[in-house]
Design a protein around this motif. Structure first.
Motif, mmCIF file in Angstrom:
data_model
loop_
_atom_site.group_PDB
_atom_site.id
_atom_site.type_symbol
_atom_site.label_atom_id
_atom_site.label_comp_id
_atom_site.label_asym_id
_atom_site.label_seq_id
_atom_site.Cartn_x
_atom_site.Cartn_y
_atom_site.Cartn_z
ATOM 1 N N GLN A 48 0.821 -1.209 0.000
ATOM 2 C CA GLN A 48 0.000 0.000 0.000
ATOM 3 C C GLN A 48 0.855 1.259 0.000
ATOM 4 O O GLN A 48 0.379 2.335 -0.294
ATOM 5 C CB GLN A 48 -0.964 0.009 1.179
ATOM 6 C CG GLN A 48 -0.274 0.119 2.519
ATOM 7 C CD GLN A 48 -0.988 -0.650 3.598
ATOM 8 O OE1 GLN A 48 -1.593 -1.664 3.341
ATOM 9 N NE2 GLN A 48 -0.907 -0.168 4.810
ATOM 10 N N ASP A 69 1.681 -7.676 1.437
ATOM 11 C CA ASP A 69 0.291 -7.246 1.479
ATOM 12 C C ASP A 69 -0.539 -8.327 2.159
ATOM 13 O O ASP A 69 -0.134 -9.489 2.209
ATOM 14 C CB ASP A 69 -0.240 -6.988 0.061
ATOM 15 C CG ASP A 69 -1.477 -6.111 0.065
ATOM 16 O OD1 ASP A 69 -1.322 -4.877 0.046
ATOM 17 O OD2 ASP A 69 -2.592 -6.658 0.113
ATOM 18 N N ASP A 70 -1.712 -7.932 2.672
ATOM 19 C CA ASP A 70 -2.625 -8.889 3.293
ATOM 20 C C ASP A 70 -3.255 -9.809 2.254
ATOM 21 O O ASP A 70 -3.579 -10.950 2.533
ATOM 22 C CB ASP A 70 -3.751 -8.153 4.037
ATOM 23 C CG ASP A 70 -3.235 -7.405 5.251
ATOM 24 O OD1 ASP A 70 -2.383 -7.967 5.970
ATOM 25 O OD2 ASP A 70 -3.672 -6.268 5.464
ATOM 26 N N THR A 71 -3.440 -9.284 1.050
ATOM 27 C CA THR A 71 -4.116 -10.014 -0.011
ATOM 28 C C THR A 71 -3.109 -10.559 -1.011
ATOM 29 O O THR A 71 -2.160 -9.867 -1.371
ATOM 30 C CB THR A 71 -5.088 -9.071 -0.752
ATOM 31 O OG1 THR A 71 -5.955 -8.474 0.200
ATOM 32 C CG2 THR A 71 -5.895 -9.812 -1.784
ATOM 33 N N VAL A 72 -3.337 -11.781 -1.451
ATOM 34 C CA VAL A 72 -2.481 -12.373 -2.473
ATOM 35 C C VAL A 72 -3.378 -12.823 -3.625
ATOM 36 O O VAL A 72 -4.136 -13.781 -3.494
ATOM 37 C CB VAL A 72 -1.681 -13.577 -1.924
ATOM 38 C CG1 VAL A 72 -0.818 -14.190 -3.015
ATOM 39 C CG2 VAL A 72 -0.834 -13.167 -0.724
ATOM 40 N N ASN A 73 -3.322 -12.071 -4.717
ATOM 41 C CA ASN A 73 -4.062 -12.445 -5.924
ATOM 42 C C ASN A 73 -3.367 -11.812 -7.129
ATOM 43 O O ASN A 73 -2.382 -11.082 -6.975
ATOM 44 C CB ASN A 73 -5.541 -12.041 -5.837
ATOM 45 C CG ASN A 73 -5.740 -10.550 -5.701
ATOM 46 O OD1 ASN A 73 -5.056 -9.753 -6.336
ATOM 47 N ND2 ASN A 73 -6.698 -10.145 -4.877
ATOM 48 N N VAL A 76 -2.937 -7.928 -7.125
ATOM 49 C CA VAL A 76 -1.935 -7.447 -6.167
ATOM 50 C C VAL A 76 -0.530 -7.744 -6.695
ATOM 51 O O VAL A 76 0.372 -6.902 -6.603
ATOM 52 C CB VAL A 76 -2.167 -8.090 -4.779
ATOM 53 C CG1 VAL A 76 -1.059 -7.738 -3.822
ATOM 54 C CG2 VAL A 76 -3.511 -7.645 -4.216
ATOM 55 N N GLY A 90 2.625 -12.573 0.942
ATOM 56 C CA GLY A 90 1.584 -12.214 1.888
ATOM 57 C C GLY A 90 2.166 -11.967 3.265
ATOM 58 O O GLY A 90 3.148 -12.598 3.659
#
Length: 124
Positions: A48, A69-73, A76, A90
């Motif tokens: 972020q 990051d909190d999200t892994v996709n 991102v 992550g």
């Protein structure tokens, strides 16, 4: 590492316990200042903080950057790549995976190449 304080402390203790020398930046200005003073092999930042990644890359082009990051996709991962991060993971990744990622990023990789045929003026 330019991270929230709890995450920064976790990463610092992991890395120090594994034999790495760690310097921490508590804010944006300190991170950019450390990058300017260098040499720093690796910066660990939250994704972020995209502005940080761009500025750190500008100040120290040879420094590796690991984004968290909190999200892994896919979105991102694309964002991390477009911002100039060398790696991504992550925040909740296990310590062993985190340390392996750091090792992979800071490892020196010699470049192998084939020189081709000898010059006409160079006897073999």
């Amino acid at each position: 590492a330019a991270l929230d304080p709890k995450l920064r402390d976790t990463w610092t203790s992991r890395l120090v316990a594994s034999g790495y020398e760690v310097v921490s930046a508590k804010n944006y200005a300190a991170a950019v200042d450390l990058a300017r003073k260098g040499p720093i092999d690796l910066a660990i930042v939250e994704l972020q903080s995209g502005e940080w990644i761009k500025d750190l890359r500008s100040e120290a082009p040879g420094m590796k950057i690991l984004a968290l990051d909190d999200t892994v996709n896919a979105d991102v991962l694309r964002k991390a790549d477009l911002l100039g991060a060398n790696g991504f993971m992550g925040k909740s990744a296990p310590a062993s995976e985190a340390l392996e990622r750091v090792r992979a990023l800071v490892r020196i990789r010699p470049m192998l190449y084939e020189a081709g045929p000898p010059w006409p003026f160079c006897p073999r």
